[in-house]
Write an enzyme that holds these catalytic residues in place. Structure first.
Site, PDB file in Angstrom:
ATOM      1  N   HIS A 145       9.572   6.955  71.917  1.00 19.59           N
ATOM      2  CA  HIS A 145      10.828   6.307  71.498  1.00 19.59           C
ATOM      3  C   HIS A 145      10.899   4.901  71.632  1.00 19.59           C
ATOM      4  O   HIS A 145      10.757   4.415  72.482  1.00 19.59           O
ATOM      5  CB  HIS A 145      11.791   6.867  72.359  1.00 19.59           C
ATOM      6  N   ASP A 146      10.973   4.137  70.605  1.00 16.11           N
ATOM      7  CA  ASP A 146      11.210   2.664  70.414  1.00 16.11           C
ATOM      8  C   ASP A 146      12.008   2.147  71.391  1.00 16.11           C
ATOM      9  O   ASP A 146      11.730   1.063  72.018  1.00 16.11           O
ATOM     10  CB  ASP A 146      11.376   2.301  69.146  1.00 16.11           C
TER      11      ASP A 146
ATOM     12  N   GLY B 277      15.542  -7.153  68.268  1.00 12.87           N
ATOM     13  CA  GLY B 277      15.962  -8.116  67.287  1.00 12.87           C
ATOM     14  C   GLY B 277      17.273  -9.165  67.487  1.00 12.87           C
ATOM     15  O   GLY B 277      17.310  -9.908  66.965  1.00 12.87           O
TER      16      GLY B 277
END
Length: 450
Positions: free
Chosen positions: A207-208, A377
């Site tokens: 899972h990221d 990000g």
């Protein structure tokens, strides 16, 4: 991404980048093009060939799956979690398992797209004699021919027991899942098999977010984190799940992390709101650059309008500025009329959501927080980092940006004996809070979010 381990640190090099957006297919529904993804992955692996990689690890978003038939072939498309097919499935499940029992077993927050609801939306006959593989496990299977389910991603399905970290036979029976649908479980660091060119494929925190949290460069226990990208996942790392009724009603989730840890967090909308807004403006022919609109947004009046970033209206693709305008009208707030005003509303709404999640998590887990680590990000979004520090009333350490890739490589390197148990350090940006807590409380109250 290619990760090189040098003197206790990891250097990352981007090898290949490609779009993975869901697409409408004939017959309706949002679907992923797994064949295209796999082709791009193979191309990226070929580009890594000269580096003679020690291993390969795969992480991705959660909950979406493919079904393999008895011959090991993918049966149909992989549906996207944003597909509306799960509408009404929560009530279907509630007729079989009450909310308290579901949370006691899985510890998961309610999200309408969790795998358990997707499976309920499938025709029963389509699940017979099939094996369900979550997306990173499906890619791993295509690379190696080996079946399995890595536990951090399995924990997002609402079919894993949060205490035992095994599949819940009780839930599988109540949902009516056929025997054999759920594959054997793997742990981060376990070998999967041999991929193209004889390179070993290793299970990571697939899972990221689990990979991103594994890369958080924190010391001690008094920290919170925000893994900020398309989604914002804000919470704590704990040794055991928090399965209280208060945690359930606060909609907090207990997902598996590496080394037996628990990611106690709340999943909230993230920069999806901003990226969808930018997409809409581009389609309208507006020449808007992200850097410019972020700077302009910070010149807009503070706290003019705040919306609930978790509102279900934001889940599906669409006109986010129009949806924000509707929510502002309904709550009696000024409607943001320009892109900078819309972006200011998005940034402040996300920062407030981060603060609410972190402070609630700390209260539910009886923890104190000294600092917030913001990874992913969103660490590049300076205004969001500053506003998050202000909203939380805590310093924010931003970075690493490629946290999921870094955590992925960290687990591989540790499995290969190339790194110790401490994740590598990374350059961080520090944002101190401004001390305007009363203003944030007032904005939340005006928006009905206090």
């Amino acid at each position: 991404m290619l990760g090189r381990v040098r003197e206790g640190t990891i250097d990352l090099t981007e090898l290949r980048r490609f779009r993975t957006g869901p697409r409408e297919r004939p017959g309706g529904g949002l679907r992923w093009d797994v064949d295209e993804m796999y082709g791009e992955i193979l191309a990226g692996l070929r580009q890594a060939g000269d580096a003679e990689p020690v291993s390969v690890g795969i992480d991705s978003w959660a909950v979406d799956y493919g079904l393999l038939d008895e011959d090991g072939k993918l049966d149909g498309d992989v549906r996207c979690y944003r597909d509306p097919r799960t509408e009404g499935m929560a009530d279907v499940l509630r007729d079989r398992v009450d909310d308290e029992t579901l949370y006691r077993i899985t510890g998961l927050q309610y999200l309408p797209f969790n795998t358990i609801y997707q499976l309920l939306a499938e025709p029963r006959e389509r699940l017979v004699d099939k094996t369900m593989l979550l997306l990173p496990d499906l890619i791993g299977y295509r690379l190696t021919g080996e079946l399995g389910a890595e536990v951090t991603n399995a924990s997002t399905t609402a079919l894993l027991d949060a205490t035992t970290r095994q599949w819940s036979t009780e839930l599988a029976d109540k949902v009516g899942l056929p025997a054999g649908l759920l594959p054997p479980l793997r742990q981060p660091g376990d070998p999967i098999g041999t991929g193209p060119g004889g390179v070993p494929v290793v299970a990571v925190a697939s899972h990221d977010t689990a990979s991103a949290v594994a890369a958080v460069p924190a010391l001690g226990e008094r920290f919170g984190y925000v893994s900020c990208g398309t989604w914002s996942l804000a919470g704590l790392v704990l040794p055991a799940p928090v399965l209280t009724d208060e945690a359930r009603t606060a909609n907090f989730t207990n997902e598996a992390g590496i080394d037996g840890t628990v990611r106690f967090l709340r999943n909230t909308m993230g920069l999806w709101l901003l990226s969808e807004s930018m997409r809409v403006w581009r389609e309208q022919g507006r020449d808007i650059r992200l850097d410019d609109v972020l700077k302009a947004a910070m010149r807009e009046p503070a706290f003019k309008s705040i919306v609930d970033a978790d509102h279900p209206v934001f889940l599906t693709p669409g006109d986010m500025p129009a949806r924000i305008a509707t929510l502002c009208r309904e709550s009696g707030q000024p409607v943001p009329e320009t892109p900078p005003a819309v972006v200011r509303t998005i940034l402040e709404s996300l920062a407030l959501a981060h603060a609410r999640s972190l402070h609630t998590a700390a209260r539910l887990a009886d923890r104190e927080l000294d600092v917030v680590h913001l990874v992913g990000g969103g660490a590049l979004n300076e205004p969001l980092c500053r506003l998050t520090a202000d909203a939380c009333g805590l310093p924010v350490l931003a970075g690493p940006v490629e946290a999921s890739a870094l955590g992925n490589v960290f687990v591989q390197a540790r499995a290969a004996g190339a790194l110790a148990d401490v994740p590598p350090s990374a350059p961080l940006a520090r944002y101190e809070p401004s001390g305007e807590q009363a203003a944030w409380r007032g904005a939340a109250e005006r928006a009905g979010l206090a």
